[in-house]
Motif scaffolding. Structure first.
Motif, PDB file in Angstrom:
ATOM      1  N   GLN B 132       4.634  20.754 -51.108  1.00 17.41           N
ATOM      2  CA  GLN B 132       4.801  20.929 -52.479  1.00 17.41           C
ATOM      3  C   GLN B 132       5.070  22.874 -52.735  1.00 17.41           C
ATOM      4  N   ILE B 150       3.548  25.180 -60.082  1.00 17.85           N
ATOM      5  CA  ILE B 150       3.858  23.805 -59.188  1.00 17.85           C
ATOM      6  C   ILE B 150       2.471  23.447 -58.846  1.00 17.85           C
ATOM      7  N   PRO B 153      -0.765  23.034 -61.872  1.00 18.88           N
ATOM      8  CA  PRO B 153      -0.624  21.964 -62.806  1.00 18.88           C
ATOM      9  C   PRO B 153      -0.890  20.644 -62.319  1.00 18.88           C
ATOM     10  N   GLN B 154      -0.562  20.327 -61.001  1.00 16.54           N
ATOM     11  CA  GLN B 154      -1.020  18.952 -60.263  1.00 16.54           C
ATOM     12  C   GLN B 154      -2.164  18.957 -60.020  1.00 16.54           C
ATOM     13  N   ARG B 157      -4.894  18.262 -62.935  1.00 22.02           N
ATOM     14  CA  ARG B 157      -4.993  16.876 -63.387  1.00 22.02           C
ATOM     15  C   ARG B 157      -5.673  16.125 -62.595  1.00 22.02           C
ATOM     16  N   ILE B 231       1.647  11.612 -69.489  1.00 19.85           N
ATOM     17  CA  ILE B 231       2.684  11.179 -70.196  1.00 19.85           C
ATOM     18  C   ILE B 231       3.576  10.110 -69.234  1.00 19.85           C
ATOM     19  N   HIS B 232       3.512  10.159 -67.981  1.00 22.28           N
ATOM     20  CA  HIS B 232       4.066   9.373 -67.049  1.00 22.28           C
ATOM     21  C   HIS B 232       3.143   8.690 -66.337  1.00 22.28           C
ATOM     22  N   LYS B 233       3.347   7.473 -65.812  1.00 18.27           N
ATOM     23  CA  LYS B 233       2.255   6.886 -64.804  1.00 18.27           C
ATOM     24  C   LYS B 233       2.872   7.156 -63.297  1.00 18.27           C
ATOM     25  N   ALA B 234       2.241   7.891 -62.719  1.00 22.60           N
ATOM     26  CA  ALA B 234       2.380   7.855 -61.299  1.00 22.60           C
ATOM     27  C   ALA B 234       2.568   6.738 -60.679  1.00 22.60           C
ATOM     28  N   ALA B 235       3.705   6.363 -59.636  1.00 21.62           N
ATOM     29  CA  ALA B 235       3.912   5.241 -59.072  1.00 21.62           C
ATOM     30  C   ALA B 235       2.737   4.936 -57.888  1.00 21.62           C
TER      31      ALA B 235
END
Lengths: 248, 235
Positions: B132, B150, B153-154, B157, B231-235
Motif C-alpha cells: 500500500q 492511504i 485511514p486504513q 480502522r 460503509i462497505h464490508k471487507a471481503a
C-alpha cells in the motif's frame, strides 16, 4: 525517455542488476522477460526508484535519478506503475481510488478529476463499477481499475510489473486488451511479463534477462524466431511447451 | 444488624447534587479535551516512531518508553508540582491566574495516554501490507501524504477497538486529577462524603456516572465504526 548506463544493484551480496544498458525511446513498448529471479522486477522498479540503484546512471524523462536535486515525487507522478497484486486502496471506492492522486498531487478540481476518471473507466470498460470497492471486484477488474488509476495522472511513461501473473486465465485477456489499446495510443511502456503472445503482438523490442543481466535485446520477430542466446532458447522452449506449468 | 440509614435524596437533589453535577461537568471536560489531544499527539508520535529519520524515530521511542513506564500519578504530580520550578516567574504568574490544576491534569492525561495510543496506531499501521505504501509512493505521494491519505485511514480502522480501551482508561484515570485539586467527579463525591458522611450514596452516584460515561464512549465509537468506517464490508 529511459536510459540505463552501466547500472548495478546489489541486495547485500546478491548482484541483482549487473551492468544494465538499455534505452527506451518515446512511444516505444519494451517487454522484459526472463526466468524468475533474473532481476526483471527489480529492473522495472528502479525506473521510479522503488528500488534505488547502487552504481551507474539512470535517466528517466530527462531526470537523473542519482542526482540529489531530482524531486523523486515529481518524477513518480509522471510515471504510472501497475503492480502484480493491483494494490488498490481498499478503503476507497473505485472512483476515489482514481481521483485521489490527481486531486491531491495535481490539485485538479474534484469535478474535473471525476469527469476524467469516468472517461478512463469507460475506456477500461468499468464505468458501472465507479462506486464499488476493490474487494467487490474480480482480479481482472481490479487490475483495469489500477491501470485507470495510473493513467489518471496523465503519465508520460507506464510501467507494468507482471500485471497478469496474479490473474485467473480467463481474466488475462481483458487486461492485455487494455494494455494493447494503450500501446497503440503511443504510450511509452515497459512491461515485465510472461505473456509471450502480448510481447509478439505489441512490443517493439524484447529484452531477455537472466541472473541480473540483459542477455539479449531484439525485435519480437528476431527474439521469437531466432533467439541468439542459448539461455533464451531454453527459456522459450520451456514457456512454449504445452502442459508446462508456469506456476512457481 | 445494619444500622446505616440510606438517604439517596442527599445525592439526587439539593446542594450536594449540584456539587456532583459540577463534578460530572469537569470530568467530561477533562476527559473530552484529553481524549482529542491524546489522539492527535498519539498519531504524531506513531508517525515519528515509523519515520525513516533515525533521530526522529529515537525521540519518539524514548518518549514512548518514558511515559508508558512511569505511574500516571507521578506524572500528574510532576506537571503540577514539578514543572513550575523550572519555568520563568512570569509564566508561573500567568499559570496561577488560570486554572492550572486543570491544565496540569490535561497535560498529564494527554501525554500518558498518547504513548499507548501511539503504540496501538503503530501496530495498526504495521498490519497494512507494505504494498500500500509502495502504491502510494509510486503515485507521487510523499511519505507523510501517503500516511495521511492511504495508510492511516486504513490503520485507524483496525485500531478502533484498542483505541476505545484507551479512551475508557483515560476517562477513568481522570479521577486521579482530584489529587491536585481538580474539582472533578471523584473530588466532589469525596467532598459530599466529608460533609454528609453519606459515603455509600456519594460514591455509588460517582460509580454510576463513570459507568455511564464509559458506555456512552463505547456507543459513540460503535456508531462511528458502523456509519463511517464500515460503509462497505471487507471481503
Amino acid at each position: 525517455m529511459i536510459t540505463f548506463q552501466g547500472v548495478h544493484k546489489w541486495f547485500k551480496s546478491l548482484h541483482v542488476l549487473n551492468d544494465i544498458n538499455l534505452h527506451v525511446t518515446s512511444g516505444e513498448v519494451l517487454v522484459v522477460c526472463g526466468p524468475s529471479g533474473s532481476g526483471k522486477s527489480t529492473l522495472i522498479r528502479t525506473i521510479n526508484q522503488l528500488e534505488p540503484i547502487d552504481k551507474g546512471t539512470l535517466t528517466v524523462d530527462g531526470m537523473d535519478l542519482l542526482d540529489k536535486k531530482t524531486d523523486i515525487n515529481k518524477l513518480r507522478a509522471e510515471v504510472g506503475f501497475v503492480f502484480q497484486q493491483f494494490n488498490l486502496y481498499p478503503h476507497l471506492s473505485v472512483l476515489n481510488n482514481i481521483i485521489l492522486a490527481p486531486t491531491k498531487i495535481r490539485k485538479t478540481a474534484k469535478r474535473d478529476a471525476e469527469e476524467q476518471a469516468m472517461a478512463l473507466l469507460e475506456r477500461v470498460g468499468l464505468a458501472e463499477k465507479r462506486n464499488a470497492y476493490p474487494s467487490q471486484l474480480s482480479g481482472g477488474q481490479q487490475q483495469r481499475v489500477a491501470i485507470a488509476r495510473a493513467l489518471a495522472m496523465k503519465p508520460r511513461i507506464m510501467l507494468f510489473d507482471e500485471p497478469t501473473s496474479a490473474l485467473d486465465p480467463e481474466m488475462i485477456g481483458e487486461v492485455l486488451a487494455v494494455m494493447k489499446d494503450l500501446a497503440v495510443s503511443g504510450m511509452t511502456m515497459v512491461v515485465v511479463t510472461h505473456e509471450m503472445g502480448f510481447a509478439r503482438e505489441v512490443a517493439h523490442r524484447v529484452a531477455f534477462m537472466d541472473a541480473g543481466t540483459v542477455l539479449e535485446e531484439a525485435t519480437p520477430d528476431e527474439f521469437f524466431s531466432r533467439p541468439k542466446h542459448e539461455r533464451a532458447q531454453q527459456f522459450l522452449r520451456q514457456l512454449l511447451t504445452p502442459m508446462h506449468c508456469e506456476c512457481p | 444488624m445494619l444500622n446505616y440509614q440510606f438517604d439517596w435524596s442527599t445525592v439526587t437533589s439539593g446542594k450536594y447534587f449540584d456539587w456532583l453535577a459540577s463534578g460530572v461537568k469537569v470530568t467530561l471536560q477533562l476527559s473530552a479535551l484529553s481524549i482529542v489531544l491524546a489522539f492527535i499527539l498519539g498519531l504524531l508520535i506513531a508517525v515519528m516512531r515509523m519515520s525513516n529519520n533515525k533521530p526522529v524515530r529515537w525521540i519518539a521511542h524514548a518518549y514512548l518508553e518514558f511515559f508508558r513506564n512511569t505511574p500516571l500519578l507521578v506524572q500528574i504530580f510532576f506537571w503540577y508540582f514539578g514543572s513550575y520550578k523550572i519555568l520563568p516567574t512570569a509564566v508561573n504568574d500567568w499559570l496561577n491566574s488560570t486554572n492550572f490544576e486543570f491544565a496540569a491534569a490535561v497535560i498529564a492525561l494527554t501525554i500518558y495516554t498518547s504513548a499507548f495510543i501511539a503504540e496501538d496506531i503503530r501496530s495498526g499501521v504495521l498490519s497494512i501490507p507494505k504494498e500500500q505504501m509502495e502504491a502510494a509512493r509510486s503515485a507521487g505521494f510523499s511519505y507523510l501524504r501517503s500516511m495521511q491519505y492511504i495508510i492511516l485511514p486504513q490503520a485507524v480502522r483496525l485500531t478502533v477497538p484498542p483505541l476505545v480501551n484507551q479512551f475508557l482508561n483515560l476517562a477513568k484515570n481522570s479521577s486521579l486529577a482530584m489529587t491536585i485539586g481538580v474539582m472533578e467527579l471523584t473530588y466532589q463525591a469525596r467532598q459530599v462524603e466529608s460533609y454528609t458522611f453519606k459515603g455509600f450514596e456519594a460514591f455509588t452516584a460517582a460509580t454510576v456516572v463513570y459507568v455511564a460515561i464509559s458506555l456512552v464512549i463505547t456507543a459513540l465509537v460503535n456508531i462511528y465504526n458502523e456509519k463511517v468506517l464500515n460503509i462497505h464490508k471487507a471481503a
